[in-house]
Design a protein around this motif. Structure first.
Motif, PDB file in Angstrom:
ATOM      1  N   LEU A  34       0.804  -1.218   0.000  1.00  0.00           N
ATOM      2  CA  LEU A  34       0.000   0.000   0.000  1.00  0.00           C
ATOM      3  C   LEU A  34       0.840   1.273   0.000  1.00  0.00           C
ATOM      4  N   ASP A  35       1.992   1.256   0.682  1.00  0.00           N
ATOM      5  CA  ASP A  35       2.801   2.467   0.817  1.00  0.00           C
ATOM      6  C   ASP A  35       4.230   2.294   0.316  1.00  0.00           C
ATOM      7  N   VAL A  36       4.580   1.118  -0.128  1.00  0.00           N
ATOM      8  CA  VAL A  36       5.937   0.820  -0.582  1.00  0.00           C
ATOM      9  C   VAL A  36       5.839  -0.016  -1.854  1.00  0.00           C
ATOM     10  N   PRO A  37       6.924  -0.116  -2.613  1.00  0.00           N
ATOM     11  CA  PRO A  37       6.896  -1.023  -3.767  1.00  0.00           C
ATOM     12  C   PRO A  37       6.706  -2.466  -3.316  1.00  0.00           C
ATOM     13  N   ALA A  38       6.038  -3.254  -4.131  1.00  0.00           N
ATOM     14  CA  ALA A  38       5.866  -4.667  -3.812  1.00  0.00           C
ATOM     15  C   ALA A  38       7.235  -5.334  -3.743  1.00  0.00           C
ATOM     16  N   PRO A  39       7.504  -6.117  -2.698  1.00  0.00           N
ATOM     17  CA  PRO A  39       8.823  -6.727  -2.545  1.00  0.00           C
ATOM     18  C   PRO A  39       9.060  -7.831  -3.564  1.00  0.00           C
TER      19      PRO A  39
END
Length: 495
Positions: A301-306
């Motif tokens: 939601l707030d970061v790039p998908a790992p």
């Protein structure tokens, strides 16, 4: 790196007796002096343990004298306790062989009832399970109908999974940064099915398994039912204690570790890259398998998908990593579509394990999965934006209604891990039912009994209006003050 032998079974793990020790059971029970009469208090606790699966069925209970000593109570209390368990159907006795746990007529384990969903009009905050947009499902059904007709002329058995779905999942891993071929993919009926297959093949009763504390309850239940010994590593609001994890790998040499590094359930934490590398090294040195649950990895939601956890392994090191995932959290649990990625040879062995009970999944469901995965670039952004709005509504309502509660805003996933400031979660969950809200206390996420009584997991999978209403009701229940938990009154519905 220590060589495990890719498919070595557990060594030195002989037959485990189907009994529970007096000290072990006493550690799971409340103080008999907390309520009167003590035997009823203890009976309610044991019945709840049986329904939750924390105390297995068909297990021999300790002798009365031994349990009385472990509980520091009278033998008469334990005698009355066992009598009540037998009367209520939670135990039965065999002449000369003791008292054994049982399931009463008309009751179901909470593992079943939690999936059936509440049979009352309460707002359901116990299941972190989003629904699939109706139009997306209808469109996919229209698209796959002609392809299903083509498959109708075949036997329809695909123990490895439908070839086109294996290819789609492999391509998904490759696109995320981990080169994968279809032969490394086994399609399963969800991530839980994948985990159960892995445990059945690689572990034997009494093998050690490293788990996070807290962790996903259904995974912990699978480990208990496989009669494995769990070694817990703390996960706090700030993340994993990697030093304890490294020490546990080194000293206990677990057969396997089960981890949720991506938007961890229930804390929502995201494991940093450098910690992933340390875990991979620690597991590699002792030859432990890593089972990495990436069910929530796409819900960033707030970061790039790992990227996939296994992509951080050194060349050759990814062979000890088994990655499991599903469409339950990103799409819909009703599809029952999951997968695992592993070395091709292990995939073949797991497929052999699978056909003993399940010769392959539904062709229709797998075709639907292919269609929906192909539309992920269209469907997922809308799902993420919806979750952001719902998370914002939930946190705003909590800040207004119960400002004394604390939580860390998760960068992804489906729920908050709220700290109530006092060990009242079970009592609050009981009272919340009277206010029309179903929610679960943190103890159900603990591998060891008695932990996280100050925590609630609160999913933000409902609409903003429903979440605001639910928080108002929770606040009203919380304002009523401490009260003893009415153990055994509630069923549990954790997903």
């Amino acid at each position: 790196m220590a060589e495990a032998g890719p498919f070595r079974r557990g060594e030195g793990a002989g037959r485990t007796d189907r009994s529970v020790g007096s000290r072990q059971l006493a550690a799971m029970l409340p103080d008999p002096a907390q309520a009167r009469p003590a035997y009823r208090h203890l009976a309610r606790a044991i019945s709840a343990l049986i329904l939750d699966g924390r105390l297995a069925l068909h297990v021999r209970l300790p002798a009365e004298r031994e349990l009385a000593l472990a509980l520091n109570t009278s033998r008469a209390t334990v005698t009355a306790l066992y009598d009540l368990l037998r009367e209520s159907g939670y135990a039965h006795s065999r002449r000369g062989s003791g008292t054994w746990t049982a399931l009463p007529e008309g009751r179901a384990p909470s593992g079943i009832t939690r999936l059936l969903g509440p049979q009352d009009p309460a707002i359901d905050l116990a299941r972190a399970a989003p629904g699939l947009p109706e139009q997306a499902l209808l469109d996919a059904l229209v698209q796959v109908a002609p392809r299903l007709a083509e498959h109708a002329h075949t036997p329809g058995y695909h123990p490895y999974g439908l070839p086109e779905l294996r290819a789609a999942v492999a391509e998904r891993f490759t696109r995320r940064g981990l080169a994968t071929v279809p032969e490394q993919i086994l399609v399963t009926a969800g991530a839980q099915h994948a985990l159960t297959l892995v445990l059945g093949l690689l572990c034997r009763p009494s093998d050690r398994v490293l788990v996070e504390n807290p962790s996903y309850p259904n995974a912990l239940e699978a480990l208990r039912r496989a009669r494995l010994r769990t070694l817990s590593v703390p996960v706090t609001d700030t993340g994993w204690d990697i030093e304890i994890a490294e020490s546990t790998f080194r000293r206990a040499v677990p057969r396997l570790a089960y981890l949720i590094p991506d938007f961890h359930n229930p804390t929502g934490c995201l494991m940093p890259d450098e910690e992933r590398v340390r875990v991979l090294r620690a597991a590699g040195r002792c030859g432990a398998w890593l089972v990495v649950d990436e069910t929530l990895a796409d819900l960033a939601l707030d970061v790039p998908a790992p990227p996939p956890f296994a992509s951080r392994a050194t060349p050759g090191g990814a062979g000890q990593v088994i990655t499991i995932g599903s469409m339950s959290k990103t799409h819909w649990g009703g599809l029952r579509m999951g997968w695992l990625r592993a070395p091709a040879r292990l995939v073949t062995e797991l497929a052999g394990q699978r056909v003993a009970t399940d010769m392959g999944g539904s062709v229709l469901d797998q075709l639907l999965a292919v269609s929906l995965l192909a539309r992920a670039g269209e469907l997922l952004p809308a799902r993420l934006e919806q979750l952001r709005r719902q998370r914002e509504a939930l946190t705003a309502a909590l800040a207004e209604q119960v400002p004394q509660w604390r939580w860390q805003l998760p960068p992804g996933g489906l729920s908050l891990w709220a700290d109530l400031g006092a060990p009242v979660a079970s009592a609050l969950a009981d009272r919340a039912l009277d206010h029309g809200v179903r929610v679960e206390g943190g103890t159900h996420f603990a591998p060891d009994p008695g932990l996280f009584e100050q925590r609630l997991r609160i999913p933000y999978t409902a609409s903003p209006d429903i979440l605001r209403d639910a928080v108002r009701r929770l606040a009203a229940a919380f304002a009523e003050g401490p009260a003893p938990s009415r153990t055994g009154r509630r069923e549990h519905w954790i997903v």
